[in-house]
Design an enzyme around this catalytic site. Structure first.
Site, PDB file in Angstrom:
ATOM      1  N   HIS A   1       3.140  -6.496 -11.661  1.00  0.00           N
ATOM      2  CA  HIS A   1       3.971  -7.232 -10.693  1.00  0.00           C
ATOM      3  C   HIS A   1       4.785  -8.336 -11.366  1.00  0.00           C
ATOM      4  O   HIS A   1       4.360  -9.493 -11.359  1.00  0.00           O
ATOM      5  CB  HIS A   1       3.073  -7.873  -9.628  1.00  0.00           C
ATOM      6  CG  HIS A   1       2.388  -6.891  -8.734  1.00  0.00           C
ATOM      7  ND1 HIS A   1       2.971  -6.377  -7.605  1.00  0.00           N
ATOM      8  CD2 HIS A   1       1.166  -6.310  -8.827  1.00  0.00           C
ATOM      9  CE1 HIS A   1       2.138  -5.525  -7.015  1.00  0.00           C
ATOM     10  NE2 HIS A   1       1.037  -5.464  -7.743  1.00  0.00           N
TER      11      HIS A   1
ATOM     12  N   GLU B   1       7.168  -9.850 -10.196  1.00  0.00           N
ATOM     13  CA  GLU B   1       7.559 -10.830  -9.164  1.00  0.00           C
ATOM     14  C   GLU B   1       6.470 -11.876  -8.940  1.00  0.00           C
ATOM     15  O   GLU B   1       6.690 -12.857  -8.233  1.00  0.00           O
ATOM     16  CB  GLU B   1       7.917 -10.106  -7.856  1.00  0.00           C
ATOM     17  CG  GLU B   1       6.750  -9.612  -7.008  1.00  0.00           C
ATOM     18  CD  GLU B   1       6.086  -8.325  -7.524  1.00  0.00           C
ATOM     19  OE1 GLU B   1       6.402  -7.888  -8.648  1.00  0.00           O
ATOM     20  OE2 GLU B   1       5.228  -7.775  -6.796  1.00  0.00           O
TER      21      GLU B   1
ATOM     22  N   CYS C   1       4.331  -1.364  -8.925  1.00  0.00           N
ATOM     23  CA  CYS C   1       2.976  -1.012  -8.483  1.00  0.00           C
ATOM     24  C   CYS C   1       3.021   0.093  -7.426  1.00  0.00           C
ATOM     25  O   CYS C   1       3.347   1.238  -7.742  1.00  0.00           O
ATOM     26  CB  CYS C   1       2.233  -2.260  -8.005  1.00  0.00           C
ATOM     27  SG  CYS C   1       0.458  -1.992  -7.835  1.00  0.00           S
TER      28      CYS C   1
ATOM     29  N   GLU D   1       0.858  -1.183   0.000  1.00  0.00           N
ATOM     30  CA  GLU D   1       0.000   0.000   0.000  1.00  0.00           C
ATOM     31  C   GLU D   1       0.897   1.236   0.000  1.00  0.00           C
ATOM     32  O   GLU D   1       1.710   1.412   0.910  1.00  0.00           O
ATOM     33  CB  GLU D   1      -0.920   0.001   1.234  1.00  0.00           C
ATOM     34  CG  GLU D   1      -2.302  -0.472   0.933  1.00  0.00           C
ATOM     35  CD  GLU D   1      -2.895   0.149  -0.341  1.00  0.00           C
ATOM     36  OE1 GLU D   1      -3.279  -0.643  -1.234  1.00  0.00           O
ATOM     37  OE2 GLU D   1      -2.971   1.379  -0.464  1.00  0.00           O
ATOM     38  N   SER D   2       0.725   2.093  -1.003  1.00  0.00           N
ATOM     39  CA  SER D   2       1.663   3.217  -1.138  1.00  0.00           C
ATOM     40  C   SER D   2       1.591   4.168   0.060  1.00  0.00           C
ATOM     41  O   SER D   2       2.614   4.687   0.497  1.00  0.00           O
ATOM     42  CB  SER D   2       1.414   3.970  -2.447  1.00  0.00           C
ATOM     43  OG  SER D   2       0.085   4.414  -2.520  1.00  0.00           O
TER      44      SER D   2
END
Lengths: 295, 210
Positions: free
Chosen positions: B174, B176, B80, B49-50
């Site tokens: 993403h 990853e 992201c 969450e930014s």
């Protein structure tokens, strides 16, 4: 080999992005904004926090639509909301509101005594409570994208969350160590597909994220759950039943990040005022134990 | 001294990045404190969450350290929420960022979780070059970028999904979370980060495609 659907990838993925975070119960837009400011990674929109559900009694249902919507408008972090166990229509309504995560929750009064929602047919992700590996696996088989311990919500007492986390972890280790020949029996015992067990054994861990929930009241409780293997923490009544909610909310967020650093935890735990008064789980009458709802 | 990638490990999907680097035998470590960061020569800011990440970056002092390191030429990669953190400006709603690269991002640009999806990726230089599937989770989008910033990856509709410049790589999806992608993102990042003469260019990207 099991090939994951689009919804499975993005929904399990959202849970992965919540890891290391704190999800806070909030009952209005102001609390939601306070939680966001404090660093919560998501909020759970509720009409009443579990401690008040206990006090209020009666049938606890999905929250009012207007309340959920006003919380969704007030923050940019993901918003979760609860539906009753087995209440497919409450879940459909929450999905139509575009809630980011649906909690099929034992904290509300169950709507179906025998079945959980078939979560695999929904596009929205679900999180479900579990007391042991079998429950966790059945929920995953039904389509849950995230698991949390049930604990005993609204008590401010972490003992049940600890019991459930330890139970899940130890049964998971047993499953990983079991000989191939026992898997069919284990699948029957847990009442899940052997395909799911095979996936877990090849991956070496649960296929979805597992958070702690139910009775986490202090930063030390949150850090304890992380040390026991939780990937993040839900805090319900603990924050807004404490003397200094904003301070405690921030402290919870920092405790989950620095859960292995006792010096930091001591610093984090200073000047927080009185925590929520807890209740002894052993004194709860059977009907008031939420954890035994749903299996 | 051996080179090490630091993966910011305050909140979010940091374990996934660490395991991708491990698979590629690239040295990487989680970064929670300044002491961890000082052992690293390149950094990944993961998804999460930014607002949570920014809160923790400011509180830990890592935010200021990262800005200083970036000015000294250290490479960064934001995925992201990490891309939001690295951008010059984040809108919708406006949030504080580290301002490492001249890009404006819109948060939750595609809507809520119900709009999260998988999308087909192609090279921004060559629409025929398949770069696999991108996992988009409450993803941001890149709206404006400066002259020194180059789009690297697009969707089938031509929307920019990854861009790079100023020793900084941003992906709105993403990498990853998808294994076996045609472009080995973690190898590419480490190559550019640790090769002083190299940068995030088409040529270095192509070198890491199968």
């Amino acid at each position: 080999m099991h090939s994951a659907s689009e919804a499975e990838v993005v929904n399990r993925g959202l849970a992965q992005m919540l890891k290391g975070g704190v999800i806070m119960d909030v009952v209005n837009a102001e609390q939601a904004q306070m939680a966001e400011r404090a660093g919560a990674c998501a909020v759970m929109a509720l009409e009443r926090i579990p401690a008040d559900i206990r006090k209020f009694g009666g049938v606890a249902r999905m929250s009012q639509i207007e309340l959920i919507e006003s919380i969704m408008r007030s923050v940019s972090i993901p918003v979760m909301a609860k539906c009753r166990i087995g209440h497919t229509v409450e879940a459909q309504i929450l999905e139509s509101l575009a809630v980011d995560f649906i909690d099929e929750s034992e904290v509300l009064t169950p709507a179906d005594a025998a079945h959980h929602i078939d979560k695999s047919i929904f596009k929205a992700p679900f999180v479900c409570g579990a007391r042991d590996l079998g429950e966790a696996l059945r929920r995953i088989d039904e389509g849950a994208a995230m698991i949390r311990t049930k604990g005993e919500a609204g008590t401010g007492n972490v003992v049940e969350a600890v019991r459930h986390m330890r139970q899940i972890q130890s049964e998971l280790q047993q499953l990983l160590g079991a000989p191939e020949s026992e898997c069919e029996i284990l699948a029957q015992t847990y009442r899940v597909s052997s395909v799911l067990l095979e996936q877990i054994r090849s991956k070496g861990c649960l296929p979805v994220v597992n958070f702690a929930a139910g009775g986490v009241a202090t930063p030390a409780d949150a850090a304890l759950m992380m040390q026991l293997g939780a990937e993040g923490v839900f805090v319900g009544s603990g924050i807004f039943k404490s003397a200094e909610p904003e301070k405690l909310a921030q402290a919870m967020v920092h405790a989950v990040v620095h859960y292995q650093d006792a010096g930091r935890l001591a610093q984090i735990s200073r000047d927080l005022g009185a925590p929520m008064p807890g209740i002894s789980v052993a004194d709860l009458p059977e009907a008031e134990c939420y954890a035994s709802r749903g299996d | 001294m051996s080179q090490c990638v630091g993966v910011l490990a305050l909140q979010g999907g940091f374990a996934e990045h660490l395991s991708c680097f491990e698979t590629e035998s690239i040295m990487a470590r989680p970064v929670r404190h300044l002491d961890d960061a000082r052992l690293c020569q390149a950094f990944v800011i993961p998804g999460g969450e930014s607002t949570t990440l920014m809160h923790l970056l400011v509180e830990s002092g890592l935010g200021d350290y990262f800005k200083q390191q970036h000015q000294d030429g250290t490479a960064f990669w934001g995925t992201c929420a990490g891309a939001i953190v690295c951008a010059r400006r984040a809108a919708q709603p406006e949030t504080v960022t580290l301002d490492l690269i001249d890009v404006t991002v819109y948060r939750n640009a595609y809507g809520r979780q119900l709009n999260s999806r998988l999308i087909a990726l192609t090279s921004a230089y060559d629409a025929e070059q398949d770069l696999g599937t991108g996992v988009m989770i409450r993803a941001p989008s890149f709206k404006r970028w400066g002259a020194g910033v180059q789009p690297m990856v697009c969707s089938a509709e031509g929307e920019v999904m990854a861009l790079a410049g100023d020793r900084c790589l941003l992906t709105s999806f993403h990498p990853e979370l998808s294994d076996g992608a045609p472009l080995n993102w973690h190898r590419w990042f480490a190559h550019v980060a640790f090769e002083p003469s190299s940068d995030f260019k088409e040529i270095t990207m192509k070198d890491h495609c199968v």
